[in-house]
Design a protein around this motif. Sequence first.
Motif, PDB file in Angstrom:
ATOM      1  N   GLN A  16     -29.857 -38.104   9.397  1.00  9.53           N
ATOM      2  CA  GLN A  16     -31.163 -37.925   8.682  1.00  9.53           C
ATOM      3  C   GLN A  16     -32.495 -38.511   9.541  1.00  9.53           C
ATOM      4  OE1 GLN A  16     -31.061 -36.466   5.944  1.00  9.53           O
ATOM      5  NE2 GLN A  16     -28.698 -36.296   5.557  1.00  9.53           N
ATOM      6  N   ALA A 116     -24.702 -45.447  -0.476  1.00  9.77           N
ATOM      7  CA  ALA A 116     -23.269 -44.927  -0.665  1.00  9.77           C
ATOM      8  C   ALA A 116     -22.368 -46.117  -0.592  1.00  9.77           C
ATOM      9  CB  ALA A 116     -22.985 -44.136   0.683  1.00  9.77           C
ATOM     10  N   ILE A 164     -31.848 -43.318  -2.030  1.00  8.57           N
ATOM     11  CA  ILE A 164     -31.480 -41.788  -2.015  1.00  8.57           C
ATOM     12  C   ILE A 164     -30.120 -42.003  -1.981  1.00  8.57           C
ATOM     13  CG2 ILE A 164     -31.257 -39.849  -0.613  1.00  8.57           C
ATOM     14  CD1 ILE A 164     -34.322 -40.633  -1.003  1.00  8.57           C
ATOM     15  N   ASP A 165     -29.464 -40.963  -2.817  1.00  9.39           N
ATOM     16  CA  ASP A 165     -28.010 -41.060  -3.122  1.00  9.39           C
ATOM     17  C   ASP A 165     -27.363 -40.208  -1.831  1.00  9.39           C
ATOM     18  OD1 ASP A 165     -25.419 -40.264  -3.830  1.00  9.39           O
ATOM     19  OD2 ASP A 165     -25.962 -39.062  -5.537  1.00  9.39           O
ATOM     20  N   GLU A 167     -24.239 -40.128  -1.189  1.00 11.99           N
ATOM     21  CA  GLU A 167     -22.860 -39.374  -1.191  1.00 11.99           C
ATOM     22  C   GLU A 167     -23.225 -37.934  -1.398  1.00 11.99           C
ATOM     23  OE1 GLU A 167     -20.892 -41.556  -4.494  1.00 11.99           O
ATOM     24  OE2 GLU A 167     -21.191 -43.616  -3.423  1.00 11.99           O
ATOM     25  N   GLN A 168     -24.523 -37.335  -1.740  1.00 17.61           N
ATOM     26  CA  GLN A 168     -24.584 -35.988  -1.707  1.00 17.61           C
ATOM     27  C   GLN A 168     -24.447 -35.430  -0.297  1.00 17.61           C
ATOM     28  OE1 GLN A 168     -28.444 -35.305  -3.995  1.00 17.61           O
ATOM     29  NE2 GLN A 168     -28.769 -37.213  -2.850  1.00 17.61           N
ATOM     30  N   PRO A 169     -24.158 -34.091  -0.268  1.00 14.78           N
ATOM     31  CA  PRO A 169     -24.111 -33.249   0.929  1.00 14.78           C
ATOM     32  C   PRO A 169     -25.288 -33.546   1.748  1.00 14.78           C
ATOM     33  CG  PRO A 169     -23.687 -31.871  -1.043  1.00 14.78           C
ATOM     34  CD  PRO A 169     -24.208 -33.214  -1.540  1.00 14.78           C
ATOM     35  N   ASP A 171     -27.598 -31.943   3.239  1.00 19.27           N
ATOM     36  CA  ASP A 171     -28.904 -31.085   3.155  1.00 19.27           C
ATOM     37  C   ASP A 171     -29.496 -31.690   1.993  1.00 19.27           C
ATOM     38  OD1 ASP A 171     -28.506 -29.577   5.409  1.00 19.27           O
ATOM     39  OD2 ASP A 171     -27.877 -27.955   4.255  1.00 19.27           O
ATOM     40  N   ALA A 172     -28.666 -32.060   0.904  1.00 17.04           N
ATOM     41  CA  ALA A 172     -29.477 -32.706  -0.338  1.00 17.04           C
ATOM     42  C   ALA A 172     -29.972 -33.814   0.030  1.00 17.04           C
ATOM     43  CB  ALA A 172     -28.507 -32.884  -1.365  1.00 17.04           C
ATOM     44  N   VAL A 173     -29.405 -34.656   0.753  1.00 17.61           N
ATOM     45  CA  VAL A 173     -29.723 -36.119   1.355  1.00 17.61           C
ATOM     46  C   VAL A 173     -31.289 -35.776   2.140  1.00 17.61           C
ATOM     47  CG1 VAL A 173     -29.524 -38.177   2.660  1.00 17.61           C
ATOM     48  CG2 VAL A 173     -27.854 -37.162   1.068  1.00 17.61           C
ATOM     49  N   ARG A 175     -33.164 -33.137   1.735  1.00 17.27           N
ATOM     50  CA  ARG A 175     -34.258 -32.949   0.876  1.00 17.27           C
ATOM     51  C   ARG A 175     -34.943 -34.023   0.078  1.00 17.27           C
ATOM     52  NH1 ARG A 175     -31.620 -30.391  -3.771  1.00 17.27           N
ATOM     53  NH2 ARG A 175     -31.234 -32.433  -4.072  1.00 17.27           N
ATOM     54  N   ASP A 176     -33.925 -34.961  -0.452  1.00 13.46           N
ATOM     55  CA  ASP A 176     -34.658 -36.098  -1.321  1.00 13.46           C
ATOM     56  C   ASP A 176     -35.598 -36.911  -0.364  1.00 13.46           C
ATOM     57  OD1 ASP A 176     -33.160 -35.230  -3.357  1.00 13.46           O
ATOM     58  OD2 ASP A 176     -31.834 -36.686  -3.255  1.00 13.46           O
TER      59      ASP A 176
END
Length: 208
Positions: A16, A116, A164-165, A167-169, A171-173, A175-176
């Motif tokens: 990230q 996480a 930020i969560d 544990e998401q995929p 790309d979702a991390v 994005r957040d």
Amino acid sequence: MIIVLIGPPGAGKGTQASRLAHTLNVPHVASGDLLRAVSVQDTPLGQQVKSYMVAGQLVPDDLALRIVEERLAQSDAANGVVLDGFPRTLQQAHRLDDVLAGDGRRGVDVAIYIEAAREIVLERMRARRRDDETPEVQVKRYDVYEHDTLPLVAYYRDRVTASIDGEQPIDAVTRDIATTVRAHSVGGGNSAGADAFKPAATAVQAHE
Ligand code: ADP
């Protein structure tokens, strides 16, 4: 903009941080990478650094600070950086603030906490285990994180800290994190790198 990423080992900080640095067009400064470069040197300092790292312990604050400070003094870091793995203790966070203030720079603009659960990150670490890293060292690294690094979330709370969560995929991390940094950039005026998010904002909205 000076952005700090905080999170347990295995939360995906490295990936990230590298993506965010690329988007903002600022260097990705990973203290672990800087220290690994020192640890492979066949010098007393290299051997000392290596002994901490292989044991899953932190290197002394003075040393970590000195190495990051040298990196921040390079010209490409003048407009900002994404810091990954530093600061890792409250003492490092205080000293980073002092260094930035002493250079007449603004302090840390945004602190992002990638969250996480212990079991999730230990499982991820097991899956990507390096040859030199035993399961005991992985647990040790997690415990050091929880004890020494997690208090930074409270330390940075009065600045911008987003959870930020993690544990998401991946790309979702990403994005957040972008959403958080963008929100801060819009409010924060003319910080370098802020414009990088204008096209991204449009792109994100278009998908939703
Ligand atoms: P990971 O991303 O796998 O959690 P890093 O690459 O960030 O690990 O760090 C690897 C090792 O380098 C740490 O376990 C620690 O020994 C050392 N290290 C990195 N950053 C720091 C720091 N800011 N202070 C002290 N030790 C550090």
